[in-house]
Design an enzyme around this catalytic site. Structure first.
Site, PDB file in Angstrom:
ATOM      1  CE  LYS A 129     -86.978  35.565  20.202  1.00  0.00           C
ATOM      2  NZ  LYS A 129     -85.884  35.500  21.180  1.00  0.00           N
ATOM      3  NE  ARG A 185     -81.880  44.045  26.184  1.00  0.00           N
ATOM      4  CZ  ARG A 185     -80.889  43.193  26.429  1.00  0.00           C
ATOM      5  NH1 ARG A 185     -79.636  43.640  26.525  1.00  0.00           N
ATOM      6  NH2 ARG A 185     -81.124  41.916  26.620  1.00  0.00           N
TER       7      ARG A 185
HETATM    8  N1  BES Z   1     -88.292  37.712  24.509  1.00  0.00           N
HETATM    9  C1  BES Z   1     -86.921  37.329  24.565  1.00  0.00           C
HETATM   10  C2  BES Z   1     -86.551  36.619  25.868  1.00  0.00           C
HETATM   11  C3  BES Z   1     -87.223  35.308  26.109  1.00  0.00           C
HETATM   12  C4  BES Z   1     -86.639  34.136  25.664  1.00  0.00           C
HETATM   13  C5  BES Z   1     -88.394  35.228  26.811  1.00  0.00           C
HETATM   14  C6  BES Z   1     -87.252  32.924  25.905  1.00  0.00           C
HETATM   15  C7  BES Z   1     -89.017  34.020  27.060  1.00  0.00           C
HETATM   16  C8  BES Z   1     -88.446  32.866  26.604  1.00  0.00           C
HETATM   17  C9  BES Z   1     -86.032  38.559  24.409  1.00  0.00           C
HETATM   18  O1  BES Z   1     -86.552  39.561  23.609  1.00  0.00           O
HETATM   19  C10 BES Z   1     -84.764  38.123  23.788  1.00  0.00           C
HETATM   20  O2  BES Z   1     -84.804  37.686  22.672  1.00  0.00           O
HETATM   21  N2  BES Z   1     -83.659  38.225  24.520  1.00  0.00           N
HETATM   22  C11 BES Z   1     -82.397  37.838  24.023  1.00  0.00           C
HETATM   23  C12 BES Z   1     -81.403  38.924  24.365  1.00  0.00           C
HETATM   24  C13 BES Z   1     -80.087  38.801  23.661  1.00  0.00           C
HETATM   25  C14 BES Z   1     -80.279  38.968  22.159  1.00  0.00           C
HETATM   26  C15 BES Z   1     -79.146  39.850  24.178  1.00  0.00           C
HETATM   27  C16 BES Z   1     -82.037  36.517  24.709  1.00  0.00           C
HETATM   28  O3  BES Z   1     -82.388  36.299  25.855  1.00  0.00           O
HETATM   29  O4  BES Z   1     -81.420  35.691  24.033  1.00  0.00           O
HETATM   30 MN    MN Z   2     -86.127  39.255  21.550  1.00  0.00          MN
END
Ligand code: BES
Ligand code: MN
Ligand code: ZN
Length: 497
Positions: free
Chosen positions: A276, A350
């Site tokens: 990230k 997931r």
């Molecule tokens: N934990 C994150 C989602 C999230 C983002 C929760 C901001 C709370 C605040 C999750 O694991 C994630 O990173 N999801 C990605 C999925 C993508 C890589 C397909 C997302 O939402 O960008």
């Molecule tokens: Mn994530």
């Protein structure tokens, strides 16, 4: 981790403490009980109401310092609005608003509402709002917070009601719920160097005191079971993963099929190799809000001795980049036997849930299965912080969740599932891939989960927008909201007990 609030119930006519709090309906009319309690101060209140143009609008308030020689030094009046405008008054929000004004002063509330039921249930719901508003997470503050509305230890609130014994009884189960919310909020607020899989599991073990059976599965057991999807996420971290199984058997028959609750417990989500960006990454300590909710819910159910069997399963991992971390392109074998191609290591929640869903269905044959997860940023794009995303294979369960959401204010909004979306998760090399394209990110995440659900009624709640960082409200001033504890407690109480 906050000072708990002492709430007591007494009959009308009991003496007033430092702060007296009364309610006024539309037109700023005080109830007879309020007028009786305030005595000669009523004239001052009426004058202040006029001066402040206070009309008794719901949750509007005035605060006045009482004239000398009156019982209470401070009088707070909160509006409850017109009783006949069809809008129900949210009693917990009323309690939260009251607590915000009471602060750390000893207070007496004259619980008599103009044109509305002032019964024991409503008084207890009001008291729940007081307790929820009182929550603070001050553990790591070594200095006193100058701006905090409750700087000191709260002095306690006495609520005057018609039938104190009935109100005390009704409040007992609200206290269990408030404690469950507190447990969940504390877990979400804790920093990730303190709360990691092993220490989280230790916190969950404390439920044993309430009669919950807690089993902690360590890495070796998870490998033996074959939870390859969950273990793939964990392999980049020096912190070993845990899966915690919590069982509350409150039904008359211990063999009755349980209700199953599953939580994503990523104690920190860096994204892994698909790392990230730096901005706001500290918020990813809350990526275990789903698991926190499940622990808080089991706390509430056990503390109020709910007459159902429930099982909570949480998957605790840390998602880190490392020499041994999982790569995009890796293919892992899940507990279900299905193979998963990793496209993006940041779509890790997931993967954890896939194995837990399969495990819970196989081991417990539950009545239903509800999972909670801070799963996608996309759910915030769609719904903001007001609703959690609801995805389900079952209309009746969805309906019930919708009703419980309206009743508690923890609202859900149903989103679609369909074969066309499911296709987006087909992989070139494996049975399924863990990330679809740019579009419909929350839906494709839900479609992924559904591949690990058999014909059990199932609902997935995407709480990325509601579990943490949601705007403060009358009943929640905390970053970690504890979202879902009240919703699911209500779902259980109204439909399954
Ligand atoms: N934990 C994150 C989602 C999230 C983002 C929760 C901001 C709370 C605040 C999750 O694991 C994630 O990173 N999801 C990605 C999925 C993508 C890589 C397909 C997302 O939402 O960008
Ligand atoms: Mn994530
Ligand atoms: Zn995550």
């Amino acid at each position: 981790m906050s000072h708990s609030l002492k709430i007591t119930f007494e009959g009308f006519g009991a003496p007033l403490r430092d702060t007296a709090l009364v309610f006024a309906g539309e037109g700023a009319v005080l109830s007879p009980e309020a007028s009786a309690a305030l005595g000669e101060t009523v004239a001052a209140v009426e004058r202040a109401a006029k001066g402040e143009r206070f009309t008794g609008k719901a949750l509007a308030s005035i605060v006045l310092l009482a004239p000398p020689d009156t019982e209470a030094a401070r009088v707070i009046v909160i509006g409850t609005g017109a009783a006949d405008d069809g809008k129900p008054l949210d009693l917990s929000m009323l309690g939260g608003t009251a607590m915000g004004l009471i602060g750390d002063k000893p207070a007496t509330v004259v619980f008599s509402l103009d044109g509305r039921d002032s019964d024991a249930e409503n008084a207890a719901e009001f008291a729940l709002g007081l307790a929820l508003r009182n929550y603070r997470f001050r553990k790591y503050k070594t200095k006193k917070d100058k701006d905090d509305e409750a700087r000191g230890k709260p002095a306690g609130v006495t609520i005057l009601v018609d039938d104190p014994a009935a109100a005390r009884k009704a409040f007992k189960r609200r206290q269990a719920i408030a404690d469950g919310v507190t447990v969940a909020r504390d877990l979400v607020n804790e920093p990730p160097n303190v709360l990691y899989p092993a220490s989280f599991a230790e916190r969950a073990e404390k439920l044993g005191k309430l009669g919950v059976e807690v089993e902690v599965l360590e890495a070796k057991a998870l490998r033996k079971l074959g939870m390859g999807a969950l273990l793939g996420v964990a392999q980049g971290s020096v912190r070993e993963p845990r899966v915690v199984v919590m069982r509350w058997n409150g039904a008359a028959n211990e063999k009755d099929a349980p209700l199953a609750f599953i939580g994503k417990g990523v104690t920190f989500d860096t994204g892994g190799i698909s790392i990230k960006s730096a901005g706001g990454m500290e918020d990813m300590k809350g990526d275990m809000a789903g698991a926190a909710c499940v622990v808080g819910l089991l706390h509430a159910l056990a503390a109020r001795k709910a007459r159902i069997n429930a099982v909570g399963v949480i998957g605790l991992v840390e998602n880190m980049p490392d020499g041994n971390a999982q790569r995009p392109g890796d293919i892992v074998t899940s507990l279900s036997g299905q193979t998963i191609e990793i496209i993006n290591t940041d779509a890790e929640g997931r993967l954890v849930l896939a194995d837990l869903l399969w495990y819970a269905q196989r081991e417990f044959k539950p009545v239903f299965i509800i999972n909670l997860a801070t799963l996608t940023g996309a759910i915030m794009v769609a719904l903001g912080t007001e609703h959690a995303g609801l995805f389900s294979n079952d209309d009746a369960l969805s309906e019930r969740l919708g009703e419980a959401g309206k009743a508690t204010g923890e609202k859900v909004w149903r989103m679609p599932l369909a074969p066309e979306y499911d296709k987006l998760m087909d992989s070139k090399f494996a049975d399924v891939k863990n990330a679809g394209g740019r579009h419909a990110g929350s839906i494709t995440a839900a479609q992924f989960l559904q591949r690990f659900v058999n014909d059990t009624p199932w609902a997935h709640l995407d709480i990325a927008g509601t579990g943490m960082g949601a705007p403060a409200s009358a009943i929640n001033q905390s970053w970690g909201s504890g979202w879902g504890v009240r919703l699911l407690d209500r779902l259980v109480a109204d439909n399954y007990e």
